[in-house]
Design an enzyme around this catalytic site. Structure first.
Site, PDB file in Angstrom:
ATOM      1  N   ARG A 115     -10.014 -11.822   2.238  1.00  0.00           N
ATOM      2  CA  ARG A 115     -10.863 -12.902   1.725  1.00  0.00           C
ATOM      3  C   ARG A 115     -10.158 -14.253   1.804  1.00  0.00           C
ATOM      4  O   ARG A 115     -10.800 -15.288   1.909  1.00  0.00           O
ATOM      5  CB  ARG A 115     -11.312 -12.568   0.292  1.00  0.00           C
ATOM      6  CG  ARG A 115     -10.190 -12.435  -0.698  1.00  0.00           C
ATOM      7  CD  ARG A 115     -10.599 -11.660  -1.951  1.00  0.00           C
ATOM      8  NE  ARG A 115     -10.664 -10.210  -1.701  1.00  0.00           N
ATOM      9  CZ  ARG A 115     -11.030  -9.315  -2.600  1.00  0.00           C
ATOM     10  NH1 ARG A 115     -11.382  -9.697  -3.818  1.00  0.00           N
ATOM     11  NH2 ARG A 115     -11.062  -8.025  -2.293  1.00  0.00           N
TER      12      ARG A 115
ATOM     13  N   ASP B  52      -7.341  -3.223  10.779  1.00  0.00           N
ATOM     14  CA  ASP B  52      -7.829  -4.199   9.800  1.00  0.00           C
ATOM     15  C   ASP B  52      -8.298  -5.490  10.480  1.00  0.00           C
ATOM     16  O   ASP B  52      -8.636  -6.459   9.816  1.00  0.00           O
ATOM     17  CB  ASP B  52      -6.741  -4.487   8.754  1.00  0.00           C
ATOM     18  CG  ASP B  52      -7.320  -4.886   7.399  1.00  0.00           C
ATOM     19  OD1 ASP B  52      -8.507  -4.598   7.149  1.00  0.00           O
ATOM     20  OD2 ASP B  52      -6.583  -5.501   6.605  1.00  0.00           O
TER      21      ASP B  52
ATOM     22  N   LYS C 225       0.842  -1.202   0.000  1.00  0.00           N
ATOM     23  CA  LYS C 225       0.000   0.000   0.000  1.00  0.00           C
ATOM     24  C   LYS C 225       0.875   1.250   0.000  1.00  0.00           C
ATOM     25  O   LYS C 225       2.009   1.211   0.467  1.00  0.00           O
ATOM     26  CB  LYS C 225      -0.859   0.027   1.269  1.00  0.00           C
ATOM     27  CG  LYS C 225      -1.970  -0.997   1.308  1.00  0.00           C
ATOM     28  CD  LYS C 225      -2.763  -0.883   2.607  1.00  0.00           C
ATOM     29  CE  LYS C 225      -3.876  -1.924   2.686  1.00  0.00           C
ATOM     30  NZ  LYS C 225      -4.909  -1.778   1.653  1.00  0.00           N
TER      31      LYS C 225
ATOM     32  N   GLU D 107      -6.100  -9.731   0.866  1.00  0.00           N
ATOM     33  CA  GLU D 107      -5.730 -10.830   1.766  1.00  0.00           C
ATOM     34  C   GLU D 107      -6.857 -11.253   2.695  1.00  0.00           C
ATOM     35  O   GLU D 107      -6.903 -12.399   3.134  1.00  0.00           O
ATOM     36  CB  GLU D 107      -4.504 -10.412   2.604  1.00  0.00           C
ATOM     37  CG  GLU D 107      -4.801  -9.583   3.863  1.00  0.00           C
ATOM     38  CD  GLU D 107      -5.443  -8.230   3.591  1.00  0.00           C
ATOM     39  OE1 GLU D 107      -5.339  -7.748   2.451  1.00  0.00           O
ATOM     40  OE2 GLU D 107      -6.051  -7.667   4.515  1.00  0.00           O
TER      41      GLU D 107
END
Ligand code: BES
Ligand code: MN
Ligand code: ZN
Length: 495
Positions: free
Chosen positions: A349, A286, A275, A347
């Site tokens: 999922r 997250d 990112k 990531e």
């Protein structure tokens, strides 16, 4: 936080600051002011100044000179006809924040009756608004700035009916406070405090004395279970993954459980598909999905709701390194399916896929996953509405109703099969990214490949999990989104 109910009049109740409420409608505003001016004549000039008009979120401070309760905050409720449960939360929030600005530690709120709202709902809403407003993640601030916080909230009334209603919801209020606060603390904590192993330890600590059983699957067990998605995301990280299983059995032994699944990426750098630097620190949040389901099951257990619940948290960091997952890799999941990695930043999922497979083991009544899953969901719905997807209209309907009662906005996004084209792979069963368009939906469709034979719903909380500004009883940072909704959902769920 000490939360209590007291039978008392405004005149006799003691607290650092008393809070009472007033509607905006002419006659009600007049009557409210008259009552206060008669009770505390010394306050008449302020009351009669007309500065306070009773609009929602407005407040007026009165100095009564009374012993043990020298200050009263009068908080506006707006028009009686438009008063909802949410109005009460917001008014209580505005009043308690005003009270907090005086550095006081204990406040007492006078219960209100509003037509079309049950006394119990009203009491819970007032307590929620006051309790949840007084949150600050300030444990790392060592300078001696005003650290005093409200630590005691009393709901009082001289009406027996309101007091009884308050007593009925007291345990629920305390449970909600504990669950939401836990979720906020977990989500807001930086990665050097909360990483997979300490997330597991926090779950164990939070479960103490609640009857919730916690099992931690370590890397060896995760390998034995062939959770290839969780292991793939973890392979670039020095810190090992964990898979947290929490079980609460408040229902009958053979009642099928609700299974909550929470994305537990304790920090998402994006991995090799790294990112940009700006704003990356938000990715400490997250694991808000994990925070939501841990806070949710703890709140449900503390409220002793008669249901069975399981919370599952696959947890790892997503790091770039010499051993990290790279684009083009093909991952094999617990259920034997395969995915081609198009972008290592997709990531969430991958770890949820294995958790959704594992969920089947509990023969769930319903599975609901929470995940800060896609930036696309934030583009679509902004930061006040979560994306809702799923396969079972009845479950989605129950979630929408619960979310509307707790005022945690959700909006359903369609999982039309035509979108599948976007995540088709030439080399594996599915691809982990579908590109920019319909990004929240293709993430939902990816998850759908891994669900078992159970009703399933997915909540994308990428926008609602971490907030960049304070709003009513929602703090800046980790919001605790979804905890109240889960409590409400299992409480009202109709099969
Ligand atoms: N954790 C992020 C999603 C996110 C974005 C959460 C903003 C909170 C705020 C997720 O892992 C992610 O990076 N998703 C990618 C998916 C894409 C590569 C298909 C995204 O949304 O860009
Ligand atoms: Mn990512
Ligand atoms: Zn992520």
């Amino acid at each position: 936080m000490n939360i209590s109910i007291s039978q008392s009049s405004l005149k006799n109740q003691k607290a650092d600051i008393l809070i009472t409420f007033c509607f905006e409608d002419d006659s009600l505003l007049k009557a409210g002011k008259k009552r206060l001016a008669e009770m505390f004549p010394i306050t008449a000039p302020v009351i009669n100044s007309d500065d306070f008009k009773g609009s929602l979120r407005s407040t007026m401070v009165l100095y009564t000179g009374a012993k043990g309760a020298g200050k009263i905050i009068v908080a506006g409720l707006g028009k009686k006809e438009s008063c909802t449960i949410e109005t009460l939360r917001r008014a209580a929030s505005a009043a308690s924040k005003r009270a907090a600005s005086y550095g006081v530690q204990n406040i007492a709120l006078e219960g209100v009756a509003a037509h079309s709202i049950s006394a119990e709902d009203a009491c819970l809403a007032l307590l929620e608004g006051a309790m949840l407003s007084n949150y600050k993640f300030d444990k790392y601030i060592t300078t001696s700035k005003n650290k005093k916080k409200i630590n005691s909230i009393t709901l009082f009334s001289d009406s027996k009916q309101i007091v009884n209603a308050g007593k009925t919801v007291l345990t629920m209020a305390r449970s909600i406070y504990d669950g939401v606060t836990l979720a906020r603390n977990l989500a807001q904590a930086p990665n050097n405090e909360i990483y997979p192993e300490t997330l597991a330890k926090s779950a164990i600590a939070a479960a103490k004395g609640t009857g919730v059983k916690v099992t931690i699957l370590d890397k060896k067990k995760i390998q034995a279970l062939k959770m290839g998605g969780l292991l793939a995301v973890n392979q670039g990280s020095v810190r090992p993954p964990v898979f947290i299983v929490m079980e609460y059995k408040g229902g009958k032994a053979n009642d099928k459980p609700f299974v909550f699944v929470g994305k537990g990426i304790t920090f998402d750098t994006g991995g090799i598909s790294i990112k940009p630097a700006a704003g990356m620190s938000d990715m400490k949040g997250d694991m808000h999905g994990a925070a939501t389901v841990i806070g949710g099951i703890i709140a449900i257990a503390k409220a002793k709701l008669p249901v069975n619940v399981v919370a599952l948290v696959p947890s790892t960091e997503n790091m770039p390194s010499g051993s990290a997952l790279v684009p083009g890799d093909i991952v094999t999941f617990m259920n034997g399916k395969t995915a081609e990695i198009d972008n290592t930043d997709a990531e969430g999922r991958l770890i949820l896929a294995d958790a959704l497979t594992y969920a089947s083991k509990f023969k769930p009544k319903a599975v609901i996953d929470f995940a800060t899953l896609t930036g696309a969901c934030v583009v679509a719905l902004g930061t006040i509405t979560s994306g809702l997807m799923g396969t079972n209209p009845h479950l989605l309907d129950q979630i929408k109703k619960a979310a509307s009662r707790t005022n945690e906005y959700v909006c359903e996004l369609p999982l039309h099969e035509e979108y599948e084209d976007l995540i088709r792979s030439d080399f594996a069963d599915v691809k982990n990214s579908g590109g920019r368009w319909a990004g929240a939906i293709t993430a939902g469709l990816f998850l759908k490949h891994f669900i078992g034979d159970y009703p399933w719903a997915h909540m994308d909380i990428a926008g609602t999990g971490m907030s960049s500004s304070e709003r009513d009883y929602w703090p800046k940072g980790g919001t605790g989104i979804g905890v109240r909704m889960l409590v409400d959902l299992v409480k009202h769920f109709k099969a």
